[in-house]
Design an enzyme around this catalytic site. Structure first.
Site, mmCIF file in Angstrom:
data_model
loop_
_atom_site.group_PDB
_atom_site.id
_atom_site.type_symbol
_atom_site.label_atom_id
_atom_site.label_comp_id
_atom_site.label_asym_id
_atom_site.label_seq_id
_atom_site.Cartn_x
_atom_site.Cartn_y
_atom_site.Cartn_z
ATOM 1 N N ASN A 137 0.845 -1.200 0.000
ATOM 2 C CA ASN A 137 0.000 0.000 0.000
ATOM 3 C C ASN A 137 0.878 1.246 0.000
ATOM 4 O OD1 ASN A 137 0.479 0.873 2.852
ATOM 5 N ND2 ASN A 137 -0.380 -1.160 3.255
ATOM 6 N N ASP B 225 -4.291 -6.193 5.391
ATOM 7 C CA ASP B 225 -5.293 -7.008 6.083
ATOM 8 C C ASP B 225 -5.249 -8.466 5.622
ATOM 9 O OD1 ASP B 225 -6.356 -5.023 7.722
ATOM 10 O OD2 ASP B 225 -7.507 -4.199 6.048
ATOM 11 N N LYS C 185 7.932 -17.309 -10.704
ATOM 12 C CA LYS C 185 7.072 -16.249 -11.217
ATOM 13 C C LYS C 185 5.850 -16.856 -11.895
ATOM 14 C CE LYS C 185 6.956 -12.306 -14.288
ATOM 15 N NZ LYS C 185 7.556 -11.601 -15.418
ATOM 16 N N PRO D 109 -2.473 -11.685 10.639
ATOM 17 C CA PRO D 109 -2.650 -11.475 12.085
ATOM 18 C C PRO D 109 -2.750 -9.986 12.377
ATOM 19 C CG PRO D 109 -0.363 -12.022 11.573
ATOM 20 C CD PRO D 109 -1.144 -12.217 10.304
ATOM 21 N N ASP D 110 -3.517 -9.635 13.402
ATOM 22 C CA ASP D 110 -3.584 -8.238 13.835
ATOM 23 C C ASP D 110 -2.495 -8.040 14.893
ATOM 24 O OD1 ASP D 110 -4.192 -5.819 15.222
ATOM 25 O OD2 ASP D 110 -6.187 -5.864 14.312
ATOM 26 N N ILE D 111 -1.448 -7.350 14.511
ATOM 27 C CA ILE D 111 -0.262 -7.220 15.379
ATOM 28 C C ILE D 111 -0.619 -6.464 16.653
ATOM 29 C CG2 ILE D 111 2.094 -6.303 15.514
ATOM 30 C CD1 ILE D 111 2.102 -6.575 12.360
ATOM 31 N N PHE E 96 -3.212 3.421 15.694
ATOM 32 C CA PHE E 96 -3.592 4.475 14.746
ATOM 33 C C PHE E 96 -4.796 4.001 13.945
ATOM 34 C CE2 PHE E 96 -0.670 8.114 14.142
ATOM 35 C CZ PHE E 96 0.132 7.891 15.246
ATOM 36 N N LYS F 112 -12.651 1.652 17.264
ATOM 37 C CA LYS F 112 -11.406 0.909 17.057
ATOM 38 C C LYS F 112 -10.618 0.771 18.359
ATOM 39 C CE LYS F 112 -9.951 0.883 13.004
ATOM 40 N NZ LYS F 112 -9.465 1.240 11.681
ATOM 41 N N LYS G 109 -9.684 -2.914 19.742
ATOM 42 C CA LYS G 109 -8.290 -3.349 19.879
ATOM 43 C C LYS G 109 -7.910 -3.514 21.350
ATOM 44 C CE LYS G 109 -7.061 -2.534 15.387
ATOM 45 N NZ LYS G 109 -6.296 -3.310 14.443
HETATM 46 O O1 C5P Z 1 -7.879 -2.444 12.025
HETATM 47 P P1 C5P Z 1 -7.070 -1.346 11.443
HETATM 48 O O2 C5P Z 1 -6.098 -1.786 10.409
HETATM 49 O O3 C5P Z 1 -7.839 -0.165 10.971
HETATM 50 O O4 C5P Z 1 -6.236 -0.806 12.702
HETATM 51 C C1 C5P Z 1 -5.217 0.099 12.586
HETATM 52 C C2 C5P Z 1 -4.269 -0.064 13.737
HETATM 53 O O5 C5P Z 1 -3.962 -1.426 13.991
HETATM 54 C C3 C5P Z 1 -2.925 0.569 13.467
HETATM 55 O O6 C5P Z 1 -2.366 0.958 14.687
HETATM 56 C C4 C5P Z 1 -2.153 -0.570 12.817
HETATM 57 O O7 C5P Z 1 -0.750 -0.393 12.918
HETATM 58 C C5 C5P Z 1 -2.634 -1.751 13.624
HETATM 59 N N1 C5P Z 1 -2.689 -3.013 12.873
HETATM 60 C C6 C5P Z 1 -1.847 -4.046 13.194
HETATM 61 N N2 C5P Z 1 -1.926 -5.235 12.523
HETATM 62 C C7 C5P Z 1 -2.844 -5.415 11.562
HETATM 63 C C8 C5P Z 1 -3.717 -4.380 11.219
HETATM 64 C C9 C5P Z 1 -3.613 -3.186 11.888
HETATM 65 O O8 C5P Z 1 -0.983 -3.863 14.076
HETATM 66 N N3 C5P Z 1 -2.910 -6.566 10.937
#
Ligand code: C5P
Length: 404
Positions: A213, A282, A292, A310-312, A332, A346, A350
């Site tokens: 992105n 995402d 390739k 994974p959502d870090i 953020f 959010k 989170k």
């Molecule tokens: O859910 P969203 O992507 O909108 O959330 C944004 C926040 O979550 C940011 O702080 C981003 O760095 C963190 N994030 C993350 N891992 C992901 C998606 C978002 O740490 N997979």
């Protein structure tokens, strides 16, 4: 930028070829809004003229302790008391030795000795040949100068004017400027460990292509810099971006969300603060081709399947240390509309104490931004400003919320 607005810096030059860099440094200090009073030793005038330094600083240069321009004939007292800092750049091996022994036979060393030690910091930017730098006498003097209250700004490494290669070059003007700005920031995060994620992630499809992105990483890099300036030990986990690493920050480069998660979970158990600014993809391709992916001539496009990354931030926020408050997590949210509503939701989702909302199209790739801080108490706007200015404000807001 005006990072040194209202600051008065005495810039001392001593004898060394690095005096040529002092000209650019002087210009940089003035550009950042400082007033600069140049003081030169006799030896430094062999390398650069007072005329050059006067033109760049906009003030006449002092070099003699007998200068009659001062009504009381005490230039060493008057000039040192007005300074927010005395920066000696370049600081020769000889001048360092003089300082360590409390020598005061020229205006600059006299000023360093006469300065109110608690109120006027002394910063030294050493510059010398690598053998001189490595000599036990110099190393001993550096330690003593530091024990006596001076701040040693370090040296660069590389090709030297003498033709040799090694440590001892004076840092570049831009590096010194960053160090001076950092030095003068309040140490709100002294002794704290901070982990920041920044930039996009890159999710490979095959060895050539992938999904990413437009995140520039600028906000996260500014936050890492501001945290470092505030005295923190900073690890910056960066996706693929082409930004310079802020000085004094430990950078860990990663590609995918899973790499970023691994680096983050390795770093956060020792940290006090985690700030997630990265724009993490995402989804990632469900499979990654070893070779390739080629067109087969039939005109048919490949079908791509995705799986969720994974959502870090949420993962770290679920850890025991985060839940107990030992690790303060900041997220953020980049939104396009209804910022407050989305930011509040959010933060809850989170499970974090502080969320920073911003409008995506108004921040991506820009040098400035505006922020909406949302915590359990309510919300607060940080009006549009340069990202480094906002980053410093955010650091102050985080410091205010930390357990003592
Ligand atoms: O859910 P969203 O992507 O909108 O959330 C944004 C926040 O979550 C940011 O702080 C981003 O760095 C963190 N994030 C993350 N891992 C992901 C998606 C978002 O740490 N997979």
């Amino acid at each position: 930028m005006n990072d040194l607005a209202g600051k008065h810096i005495v810039l001392g030059l001593t004898g060394g070829i690095a005096c040529y860099k002092a000209a650019e440094l002087c210009r940089g200090l003035v550009k950042e809004g400082a007033t600069v009073q140049v003081v030169m030793t006799e030896a430094s005038e062999q390398f650069i003229t007072p005329v050059t330094m006067q033109a760049l600083s906009g003030r006449s240069v002092y070099s003699s302790q007998w200068d009659t321009r001062e009504a009381n004939n005490m230039a060493h007292i008057n000039l040192s008391r007005q300074a927010d800092a005395i920066l000696v750049a370049p600081c020769s091996a000889d001048f360092l030795a003089k300082l360590v022994h409390g020598g005061a036979g020229d205006l600059l060393s006299l000023m360093c000795l006469a300065r109110p030690i608690e109120r006027v910091p002394l910063l030294l930017a050493p510059a010398m040949n690598r053998e001189m730098w490595a000599h036990p006498a110099t190393q001993r003097n550096l330690q003593q100068a530091s024990a006596d209250g001076a701040t040693i700004l370090g040296v660069g490494s590389g090709f030297q004017a003498c033709g040799e290669t090694g440590d001892g070059r004076m840092l570049e003007a831009q590096e010194l400027l960053e160090d001076v700005v950092a030095f003068l920031q309040p140490k709100l995060l002294a002794g704290r460990k901070v982990v920041v994620t920044a930039g996009p992630t890159f999710e490979a499809l095959d060895p050539i292509r992938g999904i990413t992105n437009h995140s520039s990483g600028k906000m996260g890099f500014a936050i890492a810099r501001a945290a470092r300036e505030a005295g923190a030990d900073v690890a910056l986990i960066a996706g693929p971006v082409s930004l310079a690493t802020p000085r004094g920050v430990r950078r860990i480069d990663v590609q995918s969300a899973r790499d970023m998660l691994a680096a983050t979970t390795a770093a956060t158990p020792q940290a006090d603060i985690f700030i997630a600014t990265a724009a993490v993809a995402d989804w990632r391709p469900a499979t990654q081709s070893e070779a390739k992916i080629k067109k087969d001539g039939s005109g048919a496009a490949p079908t791509l399947a995705f799986i969720e990354n994974p959502d870090i931030l949420a993962t770290v926020a679920r850890s025991d240390r985060a839940r107990s408050g030992a690790l303060f997590c900041v997220g953020f949210a980049a939104e396009s509309h209804d910022l407050l509503k989305h930011a509040r939701a959010k933060r809850e989702r989170k499970g974090i104490p502080l969320l920073v909302g911003n409008i995506g199209p108004l921040t991506f790739g820009q040098d400035d931004n505006q922020m909406l801080l949302v915590d359990a108490q309510g919300e607060q706007e940080l009006p549009r400003a340069a990202k480094i200015v906002l980053a410093r404000q955010l650091v102050a807001e985080i410091a205010r919320r930390l357990p003592r």
